[in-house]
Scaffold this motif. Sequence first.
Motif, mmCIF file in Angstrom:
data_model
loop_
_atom_site.group_PDB
_atom_site.id
_atom_site.type_symbol
_atom_site.label_atom_id
_atom_site.label_comp_id
_atom_site.label_asym_id
_atom_site.label_seq_id
_atom_site.Cartn_x
_atom_site.Cartn_y
_atom_site.Cartn_z
ATOM 1 N N CYS A 120 -1.347 -7.447 -6.859
ATOM 2 C CA CYS A 120 -1.254 -5.995 -6.485
ATOM 3 C C CYS A 120 -0.196 -5.472 -7.276
ATOM 4 O O CYS A 120 0.774 -6.093 -7.335
ATOM 5 N N TYR A 124 0.670 -1.301 0.089
ATOM 6 C CA TYR A 124 0.116 -0.046 0.034
ATOM 7 C C TYR A 124 0.874 1.407 -0.039
ATOM 8 O O TYR A 124 0.341 2.355 0.362
ATOM 9 N N THR A 182 -8.563 1.525 -1.955
ATOM 10 C CA THR A 182 -7.964 0.635 -1.064
ATOM 11 C C THR A 182 -8.954 -0.506 -0.762
ATOM 12 O O THR A 182 -8.420 -1.747 -0.629
ATOM 13 N N ARG A 209 -8.590 -3.084 -3.521
ATOM 14 C CA ARG A 209 -7.293 -3.913 -3.395
ATOM 15 C C ARG A 209 -7.477 -4.927 -2.513
ATOM 16 O O ARG A 209 -6.871 -5.751 -2.646
#
Length: 331
Positions: free
Chosen positions: A143, A8, A132, A135
């Motif tokens: 990812c 992230y 987010t 994902r």
Amino acid sequence: MKRMQQPYLDFLIITVLAITTLLFAFIKQETALVSVIWKLAGAAILLFAPGYAAVTAVYPRSKTANQTRPTDSDTSGQGLSGTERLILSFVVNILFVVSITTVLIFGPWGVNAGTVMVGLAMGGLVLVAVATVRRLTIASEDCPDLRRTTTRTLETLQSEFRLETTAGTVLNVAVVIALIGALTGVGFAVQQQPTGEQYSEYALLAENEAGELTATEYPTELTEGEEVTLYVQVSNHEKESVQYTGVVLLERTTPSDGSQTVTESTELDQFSFRLAKGESKLEQNTISPTFTGDNLRLTYLFYKGESPSDPTRETADESLHLSINVSSTSG
């Protein structure tokens, strides 16, 4: 637990950029450091970051060499290569800037660099939240990896832009010029605040019997040498900090060709202060009339910067005045 290890870093960078842009948009005192940070964070938000979040929300997967076509139950969409994600991010970001600007035009906020950047930053945070969530619905290995994606994108761009033929050279140069021109045009349009949005606001107020400040109940019957307190309110709606100077004059005038000609004038007071953009100040001002007469004019002249040696209404950036009667202390 596996999901918590998903990358992230890209979303974290966008979040930091957006929050930095929002924080520095409301800092009143400008310094060289504040200006540099604002421009760097703002440039990323203006040119790329919200578009990247939007594209990643729609296409959360990274394209891999062995990627298969998604099934009907797969809601995460077809994956994108790093180059595809980069180009789409720039294009979508331009559309996002146009959309935000359109909303501001028809809203009460006005269009300027500050409002556009705040709108983009807030929109970017919303898109990061959506991306987010998206994902979280895919496997970790699908990812985008920021480091690996950046390396592969640079390699792809280098391969695609090899100057193998004259036609290819011309096409590559045209694509680069078009992209730079589009991004530069958007940035220039946002940074150029309309002149109608740049102004300073001045008001002269007095305290009524209830102790409230008003723009209607002014003291008009004064005595020579008597102290009277008025309040000057200045609001800076310019796009930069401004040094303001106020000059208070007591003037005797006579009618002449439909206007008033000043026959006697004396300076009662002068004050000065600096306001950052968007800042307002209420300045208390106490004056004492130095000569008597009816229908005298108490004039407040305002200058951006220093006042001239002989201040007049003609040289002032703005002026306010009251008509007062000043009687002698002897009756």
